[in-house]
Motif scaffolding. Sequence first.
Motif, mmCIF file in Angstrom:
data_model
loop_
_atom_site.group_PDB
_atom_site.id
_atom_site.type_symbol
_atom_site.label_atom_id
_atom_site.label_comp_id
_atom_site.label_asym_id
_atom_site.label_seq_id
_atom_site.Cartn_x
_atom_site.Cartn_y
_atom_site.Cartn_z
ATOM 1 N N MET A 70 53.732 99.236 34.276
ATOM 2 C CA MET A 70 53.597 100.097 33.129
ATOM 3 C C MET A 70 54.984 100.311 32.532
ATOM 4 O O MET A 70 55.932 100.578 33.247
ATOM 5 C CB MET A 70 52.969 101.423 33.563
ATOM 6 C CG MET A 70 52.881 102.446 32.457
ATOM 7 S SD MET A 70 52.192 104.009 33.030
ATOM 8 C CE MET A 70 50.502 103.737 32.582
ATOM 9 N N SER A 71 55.107 100.220 31.236
ATOM 10 C CA SER A 71 56.396 100.399 30.581
ATOM 11 C C SER A 71 56.819 101.855 30.641
ATOM 12 O O SER A 71 55.994 102.748 30.814
ATOM 13 C CB SER A 71 56.301 99.970 29.114
ATOM 14 O OG SER A 71 55.524 100.902 28.383
ATOM 15 N N LYS A 75 54.739 105.329 30.692
ATOM 16 C CA LYS A 75 54.930 106.318 31.745
ATOM 17 C C LYS A 75 55.229 107.680 31.141
ATOM 18 O O LYS A 75 54.663 108.688 31.539
ATOM 19 C CB LYS A 75 56.093 105.918 32.655
ATOM 20 C CG LYS A 75 55.872 104.687 33.471
ATOM 21 C CD LYS A 75 57.138 104.377 34.240
ATOM 22 C CE LYS A 75 57.156 102.995 34.794
ATOM 23 N NZ LYS A 75 58.412 102.682 35.455
ATOM 24 N N GLU A 112 60.218 110.967 39.575
ATOM 25 C CA GLU A 112 59.918 109.609 39.148
ATOM 26 C C GLU A 112 59.314 108.850 40.324
ATOM 27 O O GLU A 112 59.614 109.133 41.482
ATOM 28 C CB GLU A 112 61.216 108.933 38.698
ATOM 29 C CG GLU A 112 61.059 107.509 38.229
ATOM 30 C CD GLU A 112 62.378 106.880 37.799
ATOM 31 O OE1 GLU A 112 62.314 105.790 37.233
ATOM 32 O OE2 GLU A 112 63.449 107.455 38.057
ATOM 33 N N SER A 113 58.479 107.893 39.992
ATOM 34 C CA SER A 113 57.976 106.952 40.995
ATOM 35 C C SER A 113 58.127 105.560 40.403
ATOM 36 O O SER A 113 58.622 105.402 39.286
ATOM 37 C CB SER A 113 56.506 107.230 41.331
ATOM 38 O OG SER A 113 55.663 106.801 40.283
ATOM 39 N N ASP A 114 57.667 104.576 41.124
ATOM 40 C CA ASP A 114 57.726 103.218 40.619
ATOM 41 C C ASP A 114 56.839 103.025 39.393
ATOM 42 O O ASP A 114 57.029 102.078 38.641
ATOM 43 C CB ASP A 114 57.315 102.229 41.706
ATOM 44 C CG ASP A 114 58.296 102.230 42.864
ATOM 45 O OD1 ASP A 114 59.478 102.576 42.654
ATOM 46 O OD2 ASP A 114 57.881 101.889 43.978
ATOM 47 N N THR A 115 55.888 103.935 39.179
ATOM 48 C CA THR A 115 54.932 103.768 38.083
ATOM 49 C C THR A 115 54.872 104.922 37.096
ATOM 50 O O THR A 115 54.025 104.916 36.210
ATOM 51 C CB THR A 115 53.515 103.542 38.651
ATOM 52 O OG1 THR A 115 53.175 104.654 39.481
ATOM 53 C CG2 THR A 115 53.433 102.240 39.420
ATOM 54 N N GLY A 116 55.737 105.936 37.209
ATOM 55 C CA GLY A 116 55.671 107.043 36.256
ATOM 56 C C GLY A 116 56.795 108.044 36.413
ATOM 57 O O GLY A 116 57.550 108.018 37.386
ATOM 58 N N THR A 157 49.846 108.707 38.660
ATOM 59 C CA THR A 157 50.092 107.614 39.599
ATOM 60 C C THR A 157 49.503 107.978 40.962
ATOM 61 O O THR A 157 49.679 109.094 41.424
ATOM 62 C CB THR A 157 51.603 107.302 39.704
ATOM 63 O OG1 THR A 157 51.786 106.222 40.607
ATOM 64 C CG2 THR A 157 52.419 108.482 40.141
ATOM 65 N N THR A 176 50.237 107.158 44.018
ATOM 66 C CA THR A 176 51.107 107.309 45.193
ATOM 67 C C THR A 176 51.752 108.683 45.261
ATOM 68 O O THR A 176 52.141 109.121 46.328
ATOM 69 C CB THR A 176 52.225 106.250 45.199
ATOM 70 O OG1 THR A 176 53.007 106.393 44.011
ATOM 71 C CG2 THR A 176 51.651 104.859 45.317
#
Length: 141
Positions: free
Chosen positions: A1-2, A6, A85-89, A113, A115
């Motif tokens: 996801m960009s 996010k 922050e996470s890897d996706t948001g 997200t 996770t």
Amino acid sequence: MSLMGKVGFAFAAGSLAVGSMLGAGSANAAGLYAAIAVGNGGWTYGVSVNEASAEQARATAIANCGYTDCDVLQTWANGCGALVESDTGVAAGSGPNRAEAERAAYENLGNITPTAPLANLGSANLSGAWVVDVICTSNAR
């Protein structure tokens, strides 16, 4: 996801929290306000702290973000705000102290997200989610 996607998801989740925090903060008109703004075009953010009004806090956070496409992710009064922050948001949250702000931010991240809920159980490193910054007004509990 960009990042733009996010931030869009996080902005929607953060907007709900902003409304509730501003409602609570307006009861204490003599409070101190702060905000976190995040850029849509690239990973950048700006903060404000100890401002006299919510409007001034938002304007200062946007100015400190450094880009013209920054949006306010979180505004609060008399407490702390956290950016996670996470890897996706990315998401933000606020509360009366650092721990509550981080909890609210992870909860908001969990809305975008899958996770992030693991972070609420004390396993933030395993979930791929982490705290980017925590900002507290000088009168935070």
